[in-house]
Design an enzyme around this catalytic site. Structure first.
Site, PDB file in Angstrom:
ATOM      1  N   ASN A  68       0.847  -1.191   0.000  1.00 18.97           N
ATOM      2  CA  ASN A  68       0.000   0.000   0.000  1.00 18.97           C
ATOM      3  C   ASN A  68       0.883   1.240   0.000  1.00 18.97           C
ATOM      4  O   ASN A  68       2.109   1.140  -0.071  1.00 18.97           O
ATOM      5  CB  ASN A  68      -0.948  -0.015   1.204  1.00 18.97           C
ATOM      6  CG  ASN A  68      -0.207  -0.160   2.519  1.00 18.97           C
ATOM      7  OD1 ASN A  68       0.563   0.711   2.919  1.00 18.97           O
ATOM      8  ND2 ASN A  68      -0.406  -1.294   3.196  1.00 18.97           N
ATOM      9  N   ASP A 126      -4.042  -6.614   4.496  1.00 23.05           N
ATOM     10  CA  ASP A 126      -5.064  -7.514   5.041  1.00 23.05           C
ATOM     11  C   ASP A 126      -4.904  -8.946   4.536  1.00 23.05           C
ATOM     12  O   ASP A 126      -5.273  -9.899   5.234  1.00 23.05           O
ATOM     13  CB  ASP A 126      -6.460  -7.003   4.675  1.00 23.05           C
ATOM     14  CG  ASP A 126      -6.806  -5.703   5.380  1.00 23.05           C
ATOM     15  OD1 ASP A 126      -6.435  -5.558   6.555  1.00 23.05           O
ATOM     16  OD2 ASP A 126      -7.433  -4.836   4.745  1.00 23.05           O
ATOM     17  N   PRO A 134      -2.364 -12.324   9.627  1.00 24.99           N
ATOM     18  CA  PRO A 134      -2.671 -12.269  11.063  1.00 24.99           C
ATOM     19  C   PRO A 134      -3.081 -10.854  11.456  1.00 24.99           C
ATOM     20  O   PRO A 134      -2.559  -9.868  10.927  1.00 24.99           O
ATOM     21  CB  PRO A 134      -1.344 -12.677  11.728  1.00 24.99           C
ATOM     22  CG  PRO A 134      -0.295 -12.391  10.707  1.00 24.99           C
ATOM     23  CD  PRO A 134      -0.941 -12.667   9.387  1.00 24.99           C
ATOM     24  N   ILE A 156      -2.649  -6.356  15.885  1.00 28.88           N
ATOM     25  CA  ILE A 156      -3.025  -5.649  17.107  1.00 28.88           C
ATOM     26  C   ILE A 156      -4.052  -6.437  17.922  1.00 28.88           C
ATOM     27  O   ILE A 156      -4.011  -6.442  19.154  1.00 28.88           O
ATOM     28  CB  ILE A 156      -3.525  -4.226  16.788  1.00 28.88           C
ATOM     29  CG1 ILE A 156      -3.458  -3.367  18.048  1.00 28.88           C
ATOM     30  CG2 ILE A 156      -4.908  -4.223  16.165  1.00 28.88           C
ATOM     31  CD1 ILE A 156      -3.528  -1.879  17.775  1.00 28.88           C
ATOM     32  N   PHE A 212      -4.717   2.353  14.736  1.00 29.06           N
ATOM     33  CA  PHE A 212      -5.074   3.344  13.724  1.00 29.06           C
ATOM     34  C   PHE A 212      -6.141   2.754  12.825  1.00 29.06           C
ATOM     35  O   PHE A 212      -6.128   1.550  12.537  1.00 29.06           O
ATOM     36  CB  PHE A 212      -3.857   3.729  12.879  1.00 29.06           C
ATOM     37  CG  PHE A 212      -3.058   4.880  13.447  1.00 29.06           C
ATOM     38  CD1 PHE A 212      -3.101   6.129  12.854  1.00 29.06           C
ATOM     39  CD2 PHE A 212      -2.269   4.698  14.574  1.00 29.06           C
ATOM     40  CE1 PHE A 212      -2.379   7.186  13.369  1.00 29.06           C
ATOM     41  CE2 PHE A 212      -1.530   5.750  15.093  1.00 29.06           C
ATOM     42  CZ  PHE A 212      -1.594   7.000  14.492  1.00 29.06           C
ATOM     43  N   LYS A 227     -11.506  -5.218  18.500  1.00 22.91           N
ATOM     44  CA  LYS A 227     -10.127  -5.674  18.702  1.00 22.91           C
ATOM     45  C   LYS A 227      -9.642  -5.483  20.132  1.00 22.91           C
ATOM     46  O   LYS A 227      -8.503  -5.819  20.455  1.00 22.91           O
ATOM     47  CB  LYS A 227      -9.205  -4.950  17.723  1.00 22.91           C
ATOM     48  CG  LYS A 227      -9.558  -5.246  16.266  1.00 22.91           C
ATOM     49  CD  LYS A 227      -8.480  -4.815  15.313  1.00 22.91           C
ATOM     50  CE  LYS A 227      -8.831  -5.221  13.889  1.00 22.91           C
ATOM     51  NZ  LYS A 227      -7.746  -4.952  12.927  1.00 22.91           N
TER      52      LYS A 227
END
Length: 405
Positions: A214, A284, A312, A315, A330, A348
């Site tokens: 990215n 991702d 995976p 975070i 973030f 999360k």
């Protein structure tokens, strides 16, 4: 107000093609309110002109040790006492050798011996010169004497070689100067704390020459590391591939894939960290099985199918393992920014999430500015748009306040 306001910085420029970058460094310093005076070696005059440097700095440029006008008042001694910090950028192999041996055969080397202020070197030279045992010995000796340094960076050089020896970018040198003065002005309330910060993109191999990634530049994560270090934290910076120099004082771990980043995070937090900030833009998905050899075009089809699997969730994994006392994530989104960020915070198990709209061209990937919304379980805060460096200081302050509440 910038912490460089009214700081007196003496910039020494030695001979080398990287000398042109020092013009941008002067601009950054003066824009931040610093008072900059420039000293050139004879070699530097082949690459930059005194008129240009005088116009940008607002001061006459000095290059001669035995200047009749300046020497009427022992000018070189006064200049050595004037500086709060001496920065040599670029610092050539020749200058570093003369400085290490205590020579004072030109104005710049004399100033470095006569000053009681800190000296920061930004080395720049051919990769073979940098690797030479004599240069490495001089670097080690200067470091042992308390001389500060940044870089050199690794990459393509003007001579065509590739390797370590490029002068650090002006923005990275500027950030290091900011950090230096931060340590004398900013409260040291993070001393004894261990902060682990991820930054930059990950690269997921498709084959030996192609990858999924990215546009993340790593600037926000590196700025956060710089801000935390300035307040006394021990910082481990786990970085994907970027083109910026790690802040002075950080323990840097370079990785490529999400799997490597997760492993580095877990290894760095065997003992629970105080704060973890997941600023990296982790891919991702990755290939279910990367090809060992370069994939070739098939002449009988215009399409190709790649089988991807989830990477995976770094975070979320660290949160489940309770690897840090405070976990900060973030959320880089292009729509429904706040809604998605709040969902991610809860899903999360994070303490804080920092949401930003990367669809905006003025604050998205690779930009120097940013504007975010900071969300916790019971509050939302939206600071004004500012530089990533300034924002990083505000975010570190917010995070520290949250840990104490």
């Amino acid at each position: 107000m910038s912490n460089l306001a009214q700081k007196r910085i003496l910039l020494g420029i030695t001979g080398g093609i990287a000398a042109y970058k020092s013009i941008e460094l002067i601009r950054l310093l003066t824009k931040a309110g610093a008072d900059v005076q420039v000293v050139l070696t004879e070699g530097a005059k082949a690459f930059v002109t005194e008129m240009t440097l005088q116009a940008i700095s607002g001061h006459p440029v000095r290059s001669t040790l035995l200047d009749p006008n300046a020497e009427a008042g022992m000018g070189h001694i006064e200049l050595a006492k004037w500086a709060d910090l001496i920065v040599i950028a670029p610092a050539s192999a020749d200058f570093m050798a003369r400085y290490a041996q205590g020579m004072a055969n030109d104005l710049l080397s004399t100033l470095c011996l006569a000053t009681e202020s800190p000296v920061l070197l930004a080395p720049a030279m051919n990769q073979a010169m940098w690797r030479h045992p004599a240069t490495q010995a001089n670097t080690k000796l200067l470091t042992e004497r308390g001389v500060l340094s940044i870089g050199p960076a690794d990459g393509a050089q003007a001579c065509g070689d590739i390797g370590p020896g490029r002068m650090s970018e002006p923005s990275d040198i500027f950030n290091t100067i900011m950090t230096h003065f931060d340590k004398t002005q900013v409260k040291q309330d993070l001393v004894g704390q261990h902060w682990v910060i991820t930054a930059g993109p990950t690269m997921e191999a498709i084959d030996p020459v192609r990858f999924i990634s990215n546009h993340s530049s790593g600037k926000m994560g590196y700025a956060l590391a710089t801000a935390a270090i300035a307040r006394g934290a021990t910082v481990t910076l786990i970085s994907g591939p970027v083109q910026i120099t790690a802040p002075a004082g950080a323990k840097i771990i370079l990785v490529k894939s999400a799997d490597e980043m997760l492993a580095a995070c877990e290894q760095s937090m065997i003992t629970q960290a105080d704060v973890f900030i997941g600023a990296a833009a982790v891919a991702d998905f990755k290939m279910k099985a990367a090809c060992d050899q370069k994939m070739k075009k098939q002449s009988d089809t215009d399409e190709i199918t790649l089988t991807l699997v989830k990477n995976p969730d770094i975070i979320a994994t660290l949160a489940q393992q309770k690897r840090a006392k405070t976990l900060v994530g973030f959320a880089a989104e292009t729509q429904n920014v706040i809604e998605y960020a709040k969902s991610k915070l809860e899903r999360k198990g994070l303490d804080i999430i920092i949401a930003n709209d990367v669809s905006r061209a003025d604050i998205g990937f690779n930009q120097d500015d940013n504007q975010v919304t900071v969300i916790t379980k019971d509050k939302t805060w939206s600071p004004d748009k500012t530089t990533k460096n300034a924002l990083a200081g505000q975010l570190v302050e917010f995070i520290q306040q949250q840990t104490q509440s």
